[in-house]
Structure formats: structure tokens, C-alpha cells
Design a protein around this motif. Structure first.
Motif, PDB file in Angstrom:
ATOM      1  N   ARG A  66      73.216 121.856  38.120  1.00 14.32           N
ATOM      2  CA  ARG A  66      72.800 122.964  38.986  1.00 14.32           C
ATOM      3  C   ARG A  66      73.468 124.280  38.588  1.00 14.32           C
ATOM      4  O   ARG A  66      73.027 125.353  38.974  1.00 14.32           O
ATOM      5  CB  ARG A  66      73.098 122.624  40.451  1.00 14.32           C
ATOM      6  N   ALA A  67      74.559 124.212  37.825  1.00 13.72           N
ATOM      7  CA  ALA A  67      75.177 125.441  37.304  1.00 13.72           C
ATOM      8  C   ALA A  67      74.337 125.960  36.148  1.00 13.72           C
ATOM      9  O   ALA A  67      73.492 125.259  35.605  1.00 13.72           O
ATOM     10  CB  ALA A  67      76.603 125.158  36.856  1.00 13.72           C
ATOM     11  N   GLY A  68      74.572 127.198  35.757  1.00 14.68           N
ATOM     12  CA  GLY A  68      73.833 127.785  34.648  1.00 14.68           C
ATOM     13  C   GLY A  68      73.283 129.147  35.017  1.00 14.68           C
ATOM     14  O   GLY A  68      73.612 129.716  36.064  1.00 14.68           O
ATOM     15  N   SER A  69      72.436 129.677  34.173  1.00 11.48           N
ATOM     16  CA  SER A  69      71.896 131.020  34.384  1.00 11.48           C
ATOM     17  C   SER A  69      70.389 130.969  34.593  1.00 11.48           C
ATOM     18  O   SER A  69      69.710 130.068  34.107  1.00 11.48           O
ATOM     19  CB  SER A  69      72.223 131.915  33.179  1.00 11.48           C
ATOM     20  N   ASN A  70      69.888 131.941  35.339  1.00 12.68           N
ATOM     21  CA  ASN A  70      68.448 132.128  35.460  1.00 12.68           C
ATOM     22  C   ASN A  70      68.150 133.615  35.284  1.00 12.68           C
ATOM     23  O   ASN A  70      69.009 134.382  34.849  1.00 12.68           O
ATOM     24  CB  ASN A  70      67.916 131.581  36.787  1.00 12.68           C
ATOM     25  N   PRO A 115      70.163 124.688  51.798  1.00 14.10           N
ATOM     26  CA  PRO A 115      70.312 123.231  51.680  1.00 14.10           C
ATOM     27  C   PRO A 115      71.430 122.875  50.698  1.00 14.10           C
ATOM     28  O   PRO A 115      71.511 123.455  49.614  1.00 14.10           O
ATOM     29  CB  PRO A 115      68.947 122.774  51.147  1.00 14.10           C
ATOM     30  N   ILE A 116      72.258 121.936  51.106  1.00 15.73           N
ATOM     31  CA  ILE A 116      73.347 121.516  50.221  1.00 15.73           C
ATOM     32  C   ILE A 116      72.804 120.700  49.058  1.00 15.73           C
ATOM     33  O   ILE A 116      73.256 120.830  47.925  1.00 15.73           O
ATOM     34  CB  ILE A 116      74.406 120.729  51.029  1.00 15.73           C
ATOM     35  N   ASN A 117      71.832 119.848  49.338  1.00 17.08           N
ATOM     36  CA  ASN A 117      71.223 119.037  48.285  1.00 17.08           C
ATOM     37  C   ASN A 117      69.987 119.730  47.735  1.00 17.08           C
ATOM     38  O   ASN A 117      69.025 119.949  48.466  1.00 17.08           O
ATOM     39  CB  ASN A 117      70.838 117.649  48.816  1.00 17.08           C
ATOM     40  N   LYS A 118      70.017 120.088  46.472  1.00 14.75           N
ATOM     41  CA  LYS A 118      68.866 120.698  45.803  1.00 14.75           C
ATOM     42  C   LYS A 118      68.713 120.056  44.437  1.00 14.75           C
ATOM     43  O   LYS A 118      69.677 119.529  43.876  1.00 14.75           O
ATOM     44  CB  LYS A 118      69.088 122.199  45.580  1.00 14.75           C
ATOM     45  N   THR A 119      67.521 120.144  43.908  1.00 17.57           N
ATOM     46  CA  THR A 119      67.341 119.735  42.520  1.00 17.57           C
ATOM     47  C   THR A 119      67.751 120.897  41.625  1.00 17.57           C
ATOM     48  O   THR A 119      67.681 122.056  42.021  1.00 17.57           O
ATOM     49  CB  THR A 119      65.875 119.360  42.232  1.00 17.57           C
ATOM     50  N   ALA A 120      68.184 120.566  40.416  1.00 17.40           N
ATOM     51  CA  ALA A 120      68.537 121.610  39.453  1.00 17.40           C
ATOM     52  C   ALA A 120      67.278 122.373  39.049  1.00 17.40           C
ATOM     53  O   ALA A 120      66.164 121.862  39.147  1.00 17.40           O
ATOM     54  CB  ALA A 120      69.202 120.992  38.225  1.00 17.40           C
ATOM     55  N   MET A 121      67.465 123.606  38.601  1.00 20.33           N
ATOM     56  CA  MET A 121      66.324 124.408  38.153  1.00 20.33           C
ATOM     57  C   MET A 121      65.649 123.756  36.946  1.00 20.33           C
ATOM     58  O   MET A 121      66.281 122.972  36.209  1.00 20.33           O
ATOM     59  CB  MET A 121      66.785 125.819  37.819  1.00 20.33           C
ATOM     60  N   SER A 122      64.403 124.073  36.750  1.00 19.32           N
ATOM     61  CA  SER A 122      63.663 123.564  35.600  1.00 19.32           C
ATOM     62  C   SER A 122      64.335 124.013  34.305  1.00 19.32           C
ATOM     63  O   SER A 122      64.847 125.140  34.225  1.00 19.32           O
ATOM     64  CB  SER A 122      62.225 124.082  35.638  1.00 19.32           C
ATOM     65  N   LEU A 160      63.090 125.084  31.652  1.00 21.45           N
ATOM     66  CA  LEU A 160      62.448 126.269  31.095  1.00 21.45           C
ATOM     67  C   LEU A 160      62.756 127.529  31.895  1.00 21.45           C
ATOM     68  O   LEU A 160      62.445 128.641  31.450  1.00 21.45           O
ATOM     69  CB  LEU A 160      60.934 126.053  30.999  1.00 21.45           C
ATOM     70  N   GLU A 161      63.353 127.364  33.084  1.00 21.54           N
ATOM     71  CA  GLU A 161      63.758 128.525  33.878  1.00 21.54           C
ATOM     72  C   GLU A 161      65.158 129.006  33.495  1.00 21.54           C
ATOM     73  O   GLU A 161      65.584 130.085  33.897  1.00 21.54           O
ATOM     74  CB  GLU A 161      63.740 128.189  35.372  1.00 21.54           C
ATOM     75  N   ARG A 162      65.866 128.200  32.730  1.00 15.63           N
ATOM     76  CA  ARG A 162      67.241 128.543  32.378  1.00 15.63           C
ATOM     77  C   ARG A 162      67.279 129.662  31.347  1.00 15.63           C
ATOM     78  O   ARG A 162      66.469 129.701  30.429  1.00 15.63           O
ATOM     79  CB  ARG A 162      67.975 127.322  31.806  1.00 15.63           C
ATOM     80  N   GLY A 163      68.237 130.543  31.518  1.00 12.59           N
ATOM     81  CA  GLY A 163      68.425 131.599  30.538  1.00 12.59           C
ATOM     82  C   GLY A 163      69.212 131.088  29.342  1.00 12.59           C
ATOM     83  O   GLY A 163      69.960 130.110  29.429  1.00 12.59           O
ATOM     84  N   VAL A 164      69.065 131.755  28.217  1.00 16.52           N
ATOM     85  CA  VAL A 164      69.829 131.423  27.015  1.00 16.52           C
ATOM     86  C   VAL A 164      71.250 131.967  27.168  1.00 16.52           C
ATOM     87  O   VAL A 164      71.447 133.089  27.635  1.00 16.52           O
ATOM     88  CB  VAL A 164      69.149 132.035  25.770  1.00 16.52           C
ATOM     89  N   ILE A 165      72.244 131.180  26.790  1.00 19.11           N
ATOM     90  CA  ILE A 165      73.639 131.617  26.874  1.00 19.11           C
ATOM     91  C   ILE A 165      73.949 132.429  25.620  1.00 19.11           C
ATOM     92  O   ILE A 165      74.112 131.876  24.527  1.00 19.11           O
ATOM     93  CB  ILE A 165      74.596 130.410  27.000  1.00 19.11           C
ATOM     94  N   ASP A 166      73.994 133.740  25.759  1.00 16.07           N
ATOM     95  CA  ASP A 166      74.240 134.603  24.598  1.00 16.07           C
ATOM     96  C   ASP A 166      75.204 135.750  24.911  1.00 16.07           C
ATOM     97  O   ASP A 166      75.378 136.659  24.107  1.00 16.07           O
ATOM     98  CB  ASP A 166      72.920 135.161  24.060  1.00 16.07           C
ATOM     99  N   GLN A 167      75.859 135.699  26.086  1.00 15.65           N
ATOM    100  CA  GLN A 167      76.857 136.704  26.441  1.00 15.65           C
ATOM    101  C   GLN A 167      78.192 136.024  26.683  1.00 15.65           C
ATOM    102  O   GLN A 167      78.257 134.999  27.359  1.00 15.65           O
ATOM    103  CB  GLN A 167      76.448 137.450  27.710  1.00 15.65           C
ATOM    104  N   LYS A 168      79.248 136.608  26.141  1.00 20.94           N
ATOM    105  CA  LYS A 168      80.571 135.987  26.296  1.00 20.94           C
ATOM    106  C   LYS A 168      81.064 136.133  27.736  1.00 20.94           C
ATOM    107  O   LYS A 168      80.706 137.073  28.456  1.00 20.94           O
ATOM    108  CB  LYS A 168      81.569 136.571  25.304  1.00 20.94           C
ATOM    109  N   PHE A 169      81.910 135.185  28.143  1.00 16.29           N
ATOM    110  CA  PHE A 169      82.533 135.202  29.472  1.00 16.29           C
ATOM    111  C   PHE A 169      84.034 135.251  29.245  1.00 16.29           C
ATOM    112  O   PHE A 169      84.646 134.279  28.798  1.00 16.29           O
ATOM    113  CB  PHE A 169      82.143 133.948  30.258  1.00 16.29           C
ATOM    114  N   SER A 170      84.628 136.378  29.525  1.00 12.88           N
ATOM    115  CA  SER A 170      86.061 136.565  29.278  1.00 12.88           C
ATOM    116  C   SER A 170      86.879 135.941  30.399  1.00 12.88           C
ATOM    117  O   SER A 170      86.561 136.105  31.574  1.00 12.88           O
ATOM    118  CB  SER A 170      86.360 138.058  29.171  1.00 12.88           C
TER     119      SER A 170
END
Length: 435
Positions: A293-297, A124-131, A133-143
Motif C-alpha cells: 500500500r506504500a508507494g507513489s501515485n 477505511p483501515i483495510n484497503k486494497t493496494a493501488m493498481s 499501473l497507477e503507481r508512479g515511477v521512482i525517479d526522485q531521490k529521498f534525502s
């Protein structure tokens, strides 16, 4: 109910498909009746004038009729054309067969390479963003391979970053550098509202015709507002598919401003009142629906770079303001640096990464603070230095900063092909910032 009734009932369901009919057509919208629909439903319009079936979205519902905004233009439709409800909504085919391909907002190939194989599911193109509390913590660098970003605006996996720039400042060039230099396994590039000429040029000059592990979704400026709007959502749906397969995904979207302009067209044609600079309220509610909707899980990450076209280099533009409040960092490109031949033209004092302290070492963070202090001192006293009002010896800290100015400029600039690994950049940062 006996067996005969069951058979007849099944036959009726198979033979009769409910449909509505067009009752009114305006310059941008179609009014129809005869179907029970909800806001946002996708309908299929069948017209004798169109050899193919045209999709549309239900934008408003009135008494006895509803308004459709078609994915194509209005030309060719007529009163009494049939309208069918698309029960599965708007979906886009996803799978590893998309890698190396160029598709439109509906997932249809436009690169003359034939049918796309190895598609696994319709997402589905239209989705709700993840909860939250489901998101991961951003703790790794992105080069990214870009020295100014990796050293002073270090990004994290799963971060949402805005690239803010006026027209002709170097936004597309920076995008190409990030795509070529980043460490992402899958790269999804969404080009929304661009001139048709820019698509092959971006692929040729900025990507070097290398589409390995890359998917491009396009919705050019001559396409309908719905295609431009859903081009952005389609790219996000594809990125989510690969994230949920366990990949680190780069999502590059150019540009959020043209996405907002597409929604402005849709909103105003549906009767929404204009608010700030003509943008209706739906624009400001739609931006977080897309970006969040972007982010980590627990499976993978989507690191997203959204470009924002700053109107007249005015950073207080309503789309810029709203975007900054949603994003986890912003990279500001200035015309002044472009005119000085400083590439990439990133104004580090106006830019910020909200996760930098969580993804880099303490030593790098201290070096970052020292270098930022030096840049700030030079900027504060720039006018005094230029007019000759400042004499050496008046401020020892400023003298040291001026001695480093050329060394810093060399460190922060690089050519399009001069991508550099992260550790080398960190070592150079520590060397430049060292007292």
C-alpha cells in the motif's frame, strides 16, 4: 404499498436493530450466533461489565455460529451479551488535526491533549493496494540526512525500505535520525508491540519532543493482538490520506516482526495450522497486503521504512526473508559494528537499494561503485591483515584501499545530531572515492 405501510416499515427499520448473542467464550475467542457476517467483518459487543462498547473482528464462521476476536481482552464478557454488526467496517478519522498528536490503533487520542479537531473523513483501515499501473515511477531521490544512506543506499520517493537489526543494535536511534533529517512534508510513525516505556523515551530522546508535522500511532505490547495488527494498518491509512492530498509522506513502522507476531496469535487462535517457525500462512499473505500500500501515485508519495527485528541476528528468519522479497531495499544493522563504536552501524556490503541507479547522477553512481569496491577488498582480506599474513606491496589495489580505510570510516559515521544535507554528502563521497 400505501403511505401507512411505508411509515410502519420505516419505523420497524429504525426501532429494530438486528443483533446476535454470545454463546461460548474461550481464553482468546468469543463464539456468537444470530447474525449474518463475513470473514473480516467488525462487530460491536455490548456487555454490562464494560462501560464502553468493545469492537471485535470475525475470524471464522462455522455452522450456526461465528468466532470473534475482540480488540480488548476476554475478561468481563459473559454468555448472552449482545453482538451488533458494525456496518461501516473499521475506519479511522483522518485530517490535518492529527498532526502533532499521538493516537491508538483506532485513532483515539492518548496524549491528554483533548479531542482532535479538523478531521475531514473516516478512512477505511483495510484497503486494497493501488493498481500496479497507477503507481508512479521512482525517479526522485529521498534525502534522509544520514551520510551512509544518502551516499551508498540512496532512497527514492515512494520506495519501501526495510531496516533489519537485532535487539539493542541501534534501530530506534536510526529511526529518529531519519525522521529528523528527512525531507518529507508529513511524518507518520507507527510503534507496534513496543514496551510502554519506550514510547515517551522515543519522543523525548529520538525526536527531541518535536512532533511538528508528525503523527504517532501506538499499539504497545500489553494491548491485544488485534490492536497491534490494526495499528499498522491504521498508520498506513493515515499515510494514504496525506499522500492523496498531494504530500510527500514518510511512514516509519517499528516493527514488522511484532506485527507478524500479532497475526500469528490471531491465526493460531482461529485454528490456522502453524507453518514456518510457528507462523501460520496468513502472516505471509498479510505482509504484502500491508507493505504494497506504500508507494507513489499521481498525487503524492509514501516513502516507507519498515523495521524488522532479526531473531538472534539470523537474517534467514522467515519474516526477514519474506520482507526482503517484498521491499525495494534493505538496510542491515550489525552488532559487530555497534561493538566497534561505528554509528550508525550499517553494514553497507549486506545492504542494498534497488532504486539507487535511478535516482542519482552518473558521477555519484560511479563514486558509489568505487567505494563499494574498496569496502569489499578490505572485508575480503580482513583476516589476513589481522593475523599479519598480508604484507604491503603484495596488492597495490588493496594497499590503496587500506590507505583510505580511516578516511572512509570517518565519512560513514556521524552523531545523532550531525545530520547533513544531500549535496554535501555527495561531494564528500566523490572526494573519498577519488583515486
Amino acid at each position: 404499498m400505501n403511505d401507512l405501510d411505508c411509515i410502519l416499515n420505516k419505523l420497524d427499520n429504525n426501532l429494530f436493530v438486528p443483533f446476535g448473542r454470545i454463546v461460548n467464550i474461550s481464553s482468546t475467542n468469543i463464539n456468537a450466533n444470530g447474525l449474518e457476517v463475513a470473514i473480516g467483518d467488525i462487530v460491536r459487543i455490548e456487555s454490562e461489565q464494560h462501560l464502553y462498547k468493545v469492537l471485535g473482528m470475525v475470524a471464522s464462521i462455522g455452522e450456526g455460529r461465528f468466532t470473534i476476536i475482540p480488540f480488548s481482552f476476554i475478561d468481563g464478557f459473559k454468555i448472552n451479551d449482545k453482538v451488533f454488526l458494525q456496518k461501516d467496517g473499521l475506519t479511522i478519522p483522518c485530517g490535518y488535526g492529527l498532526l502533532g498528536r499521538i493516537v491508538n490503533a483506532l485513532g483515539e487520542p492518548i496524549d491528554n491533549k483533548g479531542r482532535i479537531e479538523n478531521l475531514e473523513e473516516n478512512s477505511p483501515i483495510n484497503k486494497t493496494a493501488m493498481s500496479p499501473l497507477e503507481r508512479g515511477v521512482i525517479d526522485q531521490k529521498f534525502s534522509t540526512g544520514i551520510k551512509a544512506i544518502d551516499s551508498m543506499l540512496t532512497c527514492g520517493k515512494g520506495q519501501k525500505v526495510g531496516i533489519f537489526a537485532g535487539s539493542g543494535v541501534g534501530k530506534s536511534t536510526l529511526m529518529g535520525m531519519i525522521v529528523k533529517g528527512c525531507e518529507a512534508q508529513i511524518k507518520v510513525i507507527s510503534l507496534i508491540g513496543e514496551r510502554g516505556r519506550e514510547i515517551p523515551e522515543f519522543i523525548h530522546y529520538n525526536l527531541g519532543n518535536n512532533l511538528e508535522n508528525t503523527i504517532i500511532i501506538t499499539a504497545t505490547s500489553d494491548e491485544s493482538a488485534l490492536m497491534r495488527k490494526y495499528g499498522a494498518f491504521a498508520a498506513m491509512a493515515i499515510a494514504e490520506f496525506f499522500r492523496d492530498k498531494g504530500h510527500d509522506v514518510l511512514l516509519m513502522m517499528d516493527s514488522i516482526t511484532r506485527f507478524a507476531m500479532a497475526q500469528r496469535e490471531i491465526g493460531l487462535s482461529s485454528g490456522e495450522p502453524p507453518a514456518t517457525r510457528g507462523y501460520p500462512p496468513s502472516v505471509f499473505s498479510l505482509l504484502p497486503q500491508l507493505m504494497e500500500r506504500a508507494g507513489s501515485n499521481s498525487k503524492g508519495t509514501i516513502t516507507a521504512f519498515f523495521t524488522v527485528l532479526v531473531d538472534g541476528d539470523d537474517m534467514s528468519d522467515p519474516i526477514s526473508d519474506q520482507s526482503r522479497s517484498i521491499l525495494d531495499g534493505h538496510i542491515v544493522l550489525t552488532r559487530e559494528l555497534t561493538e566497534q563504536g561505528h554509528y550508525p552501524p550499517i553494514d553497507l556490503l549486506q545492504s542494498a537499494s534497488r532504486v539507487i541507479d535511478k535516482v542519482i547522477s552518473k558521477e555519484q553512481y560511479n563514486s558509489f561503485l568505487k567505494l563499494k569496491r574498496v569496502l569489499s577488498l578490505i572485508k575480503e582480506n580482513e583476516v589476513l591483515i589481522r593475523v599479519g599474513a598480508y604484507k604491503r606491496g603484495m596488492d597495490k589495489e588493496l594497499d590503496k584501499a587500506l590507505d583510505k580505510k580511516e578516511k572512509i570510516r570517518i565519512f560513514l559515521t556521524q552523531g545523532v545530531e550531525e545530520l547533513q544535507n544531500f549535496q554535501t554528502t555527495v561531494n564528500q563521497l566523490m572526494e573519498v572515492s577519488h583515486d
